[in-house]
Scaffold this motif. Structure first.
Motif, PDB file in Angstrom:
ATOM      1  N   LEU A 172      -0.397  -3.893   2.546  1.00 50.30           N
ATOM      2  CA  LEU A 172      -1.778  -3.924   2.866  1.00 50.30           C
ATOM      3  C   LEU A 172      -2.094  -5.297   3.490  1.00 50.30           C
ATOM      4  CD1 LEU A 172      -4.670  -2.918   2.517  1.00 50.30           C
ATOM      5  CD2 LEU A 172      -4.686  -3.842   0.200  1.00 50.30           C
ATOM      6  N   ILE A 173      -2.636  -5.092   4.687  1.00 48.61           N
ATOM      7  CA  ILE A 173      -2.908  -6.543   5.230  1.00 48.61           C
ATOM      8  C   ILE A 173      -4.588  -6.507   5.278  1.00 48.61           C
ATOM      9  CG2 ILE A 173      -2.666  -7.618   7.604  1.00 48.61           C
ATOM     10  CD1 ILE A 173      -0.197  -5.997   8.048  1.00 48.61           C
ATOM     11  N   GLU A 174      -4.973  -7.504   4.629  1.00 50.31           N
ATOM     12  CA  GLU A 174      -6.419  -8.005   4.770  1.00 50.31           C
ATOM     13  C   GLU A 174      -6.862  -8.516   5.986  1.00 50.31           C
ATOM     14  OE1 GLU A 174      -8.230  -7.257   1.964  1.00 50.31           O
ATOM     15  OE2 GLU A 174      -6.700  -6.811   0.642  1.00 50.31           O
ATOM     16  N   GLU A 175      -8.174  -8.285   6.355  1.00 46.95           N
ATOM     17  CA  GLU A 175      -8.706  -8.726   7.521  1.00 46.95           C
ATOM     18  C   GLU A 175      -8.560 -10.063   7.967  1.00 46.95           C
ATOM     19  OE1 GLU A 175     -10.681  -7.844  11.125  1.00 46.95           O
ATOM     20  OE2 GLU A 175     -10.500  -6.539   9.543  1.00 46.95           O
ATOM     21  N   GLY A 176      -8.546 -10.946   7.075  1.00 47.56           N
ATOM     22  CA  GLY A 176      -8.201 -12.547   7.304  1.00 47.56           C
ATOM     23  C   GLY A 176      -6.804 -12.784   7.556  1.00 47.56           C
ATOM     24  N   ASP A 177      -5.945 -11.860   7.164  1.00 48.81           N
ATOM     25  CA  ASP A 177      -4.438 -12.035   7.269  1.00 48.81           C
ATOM     26  C   ASP A 177      -3.608 -11.838   8.599  1.00 48.81           C
ATOM     27  OD1 ASP A 177      -4.508 -12.644   4.463  1.00 48.81           O
ATOM     28  OD2 ASP A 177      -3.874 -10.628   3.941  1.00 48.81           O
ATOM     29  N   ARG A 178      -4.550 -11.228   9.730  1.00 47.10           N
ATOM     30  CA  ARG A 178      -4.109 -11.102  10.834  1.00 47.10           C
ATOM     31  C   ARG A 178      -3.634 -12.226  11.803  1.00 47.10           C
ATOM     32  NH1 ARG A 178      -7.456  -5.998  12.696  1.00 47.10           N
ATOM     33  NH2 ARG A 178      -7.124  -4.900  10.804  1.00 47.10           N
ATOM     34  N   LEU A 207       0.857  -1.196  -0.090  1.00 42.26           N
ATOM     35  CA  LEU A 207       0.019  -0.114   0.097  1.00 42.26           C
ATOM     36  C   LEU A 207       1.056   1.356   0.041  1.00 42.26           C
ATOM     37  CD1 LEU A 207      -2.668   1.354   0.198  1.00 42.26           C
ATOM     38  CD2 LEU A 207      -2.768   0.871   2.699  1.00 42.26           C
TER      39      LEU A 207
END
Length: 76
Positions: A70-76, A1
């Motif tokens: 960019l960190i997607e919601e499911g990547d945490r 990002l």
């Protein structure tokens, strides 16, 4: 990002711009805020991330780029 801020007002003088960029590369500068932010991004996410300041005299603008993944919601 990539977050970008543009300023089409006063440009950073070339000498000042070179000094800031050299400080970012060396990990030390005149102040600690910009260098701290740059180093923290690099330490957390890798060398290709961080802060970069670009001056384009032809366009009459100063651009500050802050690169981070960019960190997607499911990547945490």
């Amino acid at each position: 990002l990539l977050a970008v801020a543009r300023n089409d007002g006063h440009l950073i003088a070339p000498e000042r711009h070179q000094k800031i960029q050299a400080g970012l590369r060396a990990g030390r500068g005149e102040g600690i805020g910009l260098v701290n932010t740059h180093r923290r991004l690099q330490l957390t996410y890798g060398e290709r991330f961080g802060v970069e300041i670009k001056v384009d005299p032809e366009e009459g603008e100063t651009v500050v780029e802050i690169r981070f993944p960019l960190i997607e919601e499911g990547d945490r």
